[in-house]
Design a protein around this motif. Structure first.
Motif, PDB file in Angstrom:
ATOM      1  N   SER A   3       0.857  -1.179   0.000  1.00 23.72           N
ATOM      2  CA  SER A   3       0.000   0.000   0.000  1.00 23.72           C
ATOM      3  C   SER A   3       0.897   1.234   0.000  1.00 23.72           C
ATOM      4  CB  SER A   3      -0.883  -0.005   1.246  1.00 23.72           C
ATOM      5  OG  SER A   3      -1.445   1.265   1.476  1.00 23.72           O
ATOM      6  N   GLU A   6       2.423   1.835   3.403  1.00 24.85           N
ATOM      7  CA  GLU A   6       3.121   0.710   4.021  1.00 24.85           C
ATOM      8  C   GLU A   6       4.615   0.789   3.744  1.00 24.85           C
ATOM      9  OE1 GLU A   6       3.329  -4.172   3.488  1.00 24.85           O
ATOM     10  OE2 GLU A   6       1.594  -3.040   2.757  1.00 24.85           O
ATOM     11  N   ASP A 231      -4.096   1.051  -2.397  1.00 25.15           N
ATOM     12  CA  ASP A 231      -3.736  -0.348  -2.244  1.00 25.15           C
ATOM     13  C   ASP A 231      -3.748  -1.028  -3.611  1.00 25.15           C
ATOM     14  OD1 ASP A 231      -3.404  -0.643   0.591  1.00 25.15           O
ATOM     15  OD2 ASP A 231      -5.560  -0.351   0.779  1.00 25.15           O
TER      16      ASP A 231
END
Length: 244
Positions: A3, A6, A231
């Protein structure tokens, strides 16, 4: 899959550098030759360099300095490759599209949420055109103050990524709210590099007019307190005949 908010795992190569061997003499000669015989028209159409700042739409605590190299397709549409510096080894970290007010207003509301306004960025002296006299900049900035931008970051170098990893991240522009203020240390460094004084820049822009209204859908986080993270999801592939 990763993502945009992330942090990636371990990356190849020495700490703090982009993986890869030093460029060979032969490669340099080939590149120079290509520059001579090829037109490179899209690159040569770039007409301006703007230095400004941006935030990640999913994390307003992360502020970065950005360098946009603007080319104009017409009076109402600009496209900008965005780099992390203006040096010869700058890394291409994203792309921004800039549209005029009337084009923005014609977009669907859901699309408008991905765009940010430029008025505060310009009035506050955060947006500068290095090397250009402020009197010349103002001619362009009067128009840009009424535009909207959509900026996708593809390489999060500020968190140490040595490669462009994961999903792109949506970026947003600085605003007058506390959450949207740029780290003063970044501004001081910018001023020192380009030998300017932010106070003088702000004073010179006193006559630049804001749009009468800034869309409630733009700068989405200001009105909702919510950001966007992207995402990557696996999906069924659409298939078809390779030819009509």
């Amino acid at each position: 899959m990763a993502s945009s908010d992330e942090k990636p795992g371990p990356m190849p190569g020495p700490e703090g550098s982009t993986p890869g061997k030093a460029m060979t003499t032969g490669q340099r000669i080939l590149d120079k030759g290509a520059q001579i015989v090829q037109s490179l028209k899209p690159i040569k159409h770039i007409s301006q360099h703007a230095c400004t700042f941006a935030f990640y739409a999913h994390d307003l605590s992360r502020h970065i300095q950005t360098h946009h190299f603007l080319s104009r397709l017409n009076q109402d549409f600009l496209q900008c490759p965005v780099y992390d510096s203006d040096s010869s080894d700058a890394r291409l970290i994203g792309i921004e599209y800039i549209i005029s007010e009337w084009i923005f207003e014609a977009l669907p509301a859901e699309e408008q949420k991905l765009w940010h306004s430029h008025a505060y960025e310009i009035e506050s002296g955060l947006w500068i055109n290095p090397g250009m006299a402020e009197t010349i900049q103002k001619l362009e900035l009067r128009n840009l103050a009424k535009t909207y931008g959509k900026f996708w970051c593809t390489w999060q170098v500020d968190r140490g990524d040595k490669l462009p990893l994961g999903a792109p991240a949506l970026m947003v522009s600085p605003q007058a709210e506390i959450m949207g203020l740029v780290n003063p240390e970044l501004i001081v460094k910018r001023d020192e590099k380009y030998r300017i004084t932010s106070e003088d820049v702000i004073e010179s822009r006193a006559g630049i007019e804001e749009p009468e209204t800034i869309s409630l859908h733009a700068d989405h986080w200001r009105n909702t307190g919510k950001g966007f993270a992207i995402d990557v999801v696996q999906t069924e592939m659409k298939s078809g005949a390779p030819f009509p």
